[in-house]
Enzyme design. Structure first.
Site, PDB file in Angstrom:
ATOM      1  N   ASN A  74       0.807  -1.208  -0.026  1.00 57.14           N
ATOM      2  CA  ASN A  74      -0.207   0.092  -0.041  1.00 57.14           C
ATOM      3  C   ASN A  74       0.897   1.226   0.017  1.00 57.14           C
ATOM      4  OD1 ASN A  74      -2.695  -1.189  -0.011  1.00 57.14           O
ATOM      5  ND2 ASN A  74      -2.135  -1.923   2.094  1.00 57.14           N
ATOM      6  N   ASN A  75       2.118   1.025  -0.380  1.00 58.60           N
ATOM      7  CA  ASN A  75       3.166   2.296  -0.372  1.00 58.60           C
ATOM      8  C   ASN A  75       2.911   3.033  -1.792  1.00 58.60           C
ATOM      9  OD1 ASN A  75       5.484   3.487  -1.407  1.00 58.60           O
ATOM     10  ND2 ASN A  75       6.600   2.395   0.200  1.00 58.60           N
ATOM     11  N   LYS A  87       5.367   2.900  -4.343  1.00 60.27           N
ATOM     12  CA  LYS A  87       5.503   1.675  -5.129  1.00 60.27           C
ATOM     13  C   LYS A  87       3.994   1.628  -6.049  1.00 60.27           C
ATOM     14  CE  LYS A  87       8.017  -0.920  -1.879  1.00 60.27           C
ATOM     15  NZ  LYS A  87       8.285  -2.279  -1.211  1.00 60.27           N
ATOM     16  N   ASP A 141      10.358  -6.970  -2.747  1.00 64.35           N
ATOM     17  CA  ASP A 141      11.271  -6.906  -1.530  1.00 64.35           C
ATOM     18  C   ASP A 141      12.568  -6.273  -1.757  1.00 64.35           C
ATOM     19  OD1 ASP A 141      10.972  -7.228   1.215  1.00 64.35           O
ATOM     20  OD2 ASP A 141      12.553  -8.697   1.058  1.00 64.35           O
ATOM     21  N   PHE A 148      13.523   8.519   0.997  1.00 65.30           N
ATOM     22  CA  PHE A 148      13.168   7.704   2.054  1.00 65.30           C
ATOM     23  C   PHE A 148      14.136   6.688   2.570  1.00 65.30           C
ATOM     24  CE2 PHE A 148      12.147   3.307   1.231  1.00 65.30           C
ATOM     25  CZ  PHE A 148      11.956   3.564  -0.307  1.00 65.30           C
ATOM     26  N   TYR A 201      17.442   4.915   3.692  1.00 61.38           N
ATOM     27  CA  TYR A 201      18.842   4.823   3.595  1.00 61.38           C
ATOM     28  C   TYR A 201      19.329   6.030   2.563  1.00 61.38           C
ATOM     29  CZ  TYR A 201      18.340   1.048   6.767  1.00 61.38           C
ATOM     30  OH  TYR A 201      18.130   0.272   7.760  1.00 61.38           O
TER      31      TYR A 201
HETATM   32  P1  IMP Z   1      10.740  -2.845   1.494  1.00 61.51           P
HETATM   33  O1  IMP Z   1      10.894  -3.502   0.223  1.00 61.51           O
HETATM   34  O2  IMP Z   1       9.311  -1.816   1.392  1.00 61.51           O
HETATM   35  O3  IMP Z   1      10.320  -3.829   2.539  1.00 61.51           O
HETATM   36  O4  IMP Z   1      11.447  -2.082   2.104  1.00 61.51           O
HETATM   37  C1  IMP Z   1      12.623  -2.400   3.043  1.00 61.51           C
HETATM   38  C2  IMP Z   1      13.471  -1.445   3.568  1.00 61.51           C
HETATM   39  O5  IMP Z   1      14.657  -1.173   2.792  1.00 61.51           O
HETATM   40  C3  IMP Z   1      12.895   0.220   3.617  1.00 61.51           C
HETATM   41  O6  IMP Z   1      12.034   0.175   4.620  1.00 61.51           O
HETATM   42  C4  IMP Z   1      14.161   0.779   3.670  1.00 61.51           C
HETATM   43  O7  IMP Z   1      14.711   0.889   4.946  1.00 61.51           O
HETATM   44  C5  IMP Z   1      14.979   0.011   2.758  1.00 61.51           C
HETATM   45  N1  IMP Z   1      14.980   0.659   1.136  1.00 61.51           N
HETATM   46  C6  IMP Z   1      14.412  -0.017   0.399  1.00 61.51           C
HETATM   47  N2  IMP Z   1      14.271   0.462  -0.821  1.00 61.51           N
HETATM   48  C7  IMP Z   1      15.101   1.911  -0.530  1.00 61.51           C
HETATM   49  C8  IMP Z   1      15.380   3.021  -1.281  1.00 61.51           C
HETATM   50  O8  IMP Z   1      15.227   2.898  -2.466  1.00 61.51           O
HETATM   51  N3  IMP Z   1      15.763   4.080  -0.608  1.00 61.51           N
HETATM   52  C9  IMP Z   1      16.273   3.885   0.776  1.00 61.51           C
HETATM   53  N4  IMP Z   1      16.013   2.750   1.545  1.00 61.51           N
HETATM   54  C10 IMP Z   1      15.332   1.660   0.940  1.00 61.51           C
END
Ligand code: IMP
Length: 208
Positions: free
Chosen positions: A10-11, A14, A71, A156, A158
């Site tokens: 729900n991001n 994305k 992921d 967002f 890192y």
């Molecule tokens: P997920 O894929 O939404 O589970 O992301 C996992 C985590 O990886 C996020 O909460 C961030 O901490 C980190 N992350 C993934 N993609 C990025 C990015 O493009 N920039 C910065 N951090 C990221």
């Protein structure tokens, strides 16, 4: 008529990225939250691919529709590719926020890997059939280095401490459009798209 595919997230960022790539292919991307009020899947696996699969398979099984998920995370080479799949919850990110987590990362890097600040972001995209069978897997990476201090206000996670190879700006200093053309997610979506176009990945038949 557009075919529907459920996005297991729900991001908002994305949702936009997936819509941009899948709409020209004839798909209507439906965020899982529009179909299911409570969608909370535990990401318990040990690789990006398995975690993405858990999300895509469960979204497909819950909705009876084809589903897509991703992921992703940051892998710091001198720290054994940590935080990796635990990026959303390592270094106290959840409890204390990213600025505090950055300090912990720099401290650990100074101790364990003072001469190697290399790192990469990784993203894995998975598509599951309406009955929950994995159909397509695409992986994208972007390589770069960890910098100190943190710089930039965009993005967002890192982004403020990651500088991609070939650039001097961190992801958080970059215009969103630039990040979205060179990022791990963009690279995974490109691979996904080329697999689709060459017939090697998601075929039109599989998607029907
Ligand atoms: P997920 O894929 O939404 O589970 O992301 C996992 C985590 O990886 C996020 O909460 C961030 O901490 C980190 N992350 C993934 N993609 C990025 C990015 O493009 N920039 C910065 N951090 C990221």
């Amino acid at each position: 008529m557009n075919k529907r595919i459920v996005l297991a997230s729900n991001n908002k960022g994305k949702i936009k990225e997936f819509q941009e790539i899948l709409s020209p292919l004839g798909y209507e991307v439906v965020p899982v939250g529009e179909l299911i009020s409570v969608y909370n899947v535990e990401e318990t696996a040990d690789t990006f691919e398995r975690n993405a699969s858990i999300k895509a398979v469960s979204a497909a099984q819950l909705t009876g529709l084809q589903a897509i998920s991703d992921d992703s995370g940051l892998c710091i080479h001198g720290l054994g590719n940590r935080p990796g799949i635990l990026s959303a919850r390592s270094f106290g990110v959840k409890e204390d926020g990213y600025p505090v987590a950055f300090k912990r990362i720099w401290a650990e890097m100074a101790e364990k890997t003072p001469n190697d600040n290399s790192a990469h972001f990784e993203c894995c995209i998975v598509v599951a059939s309406p009955v929950g069978v994995v159909q397509t897997v695409a992986v994208g990476r972007v390589f770069g280095r960890i910098v100190q201090p943190a710089r930039g206000e965009y993005g967002f996670g890192y982004d403020p401490i990651f500088v991609p190879d070939g650039y001097n700006q961190t992801f958080a200093e970059m215009d969103n459009n630039l990040k979205n053309t060179i990022s791990h997610r963009a690279n995974a979506l490109k691979e996904f798209n080329s697999g689709f176009n060459s017939g090697m990945g998601l075929s039109a038949t599989e998607l029907t």
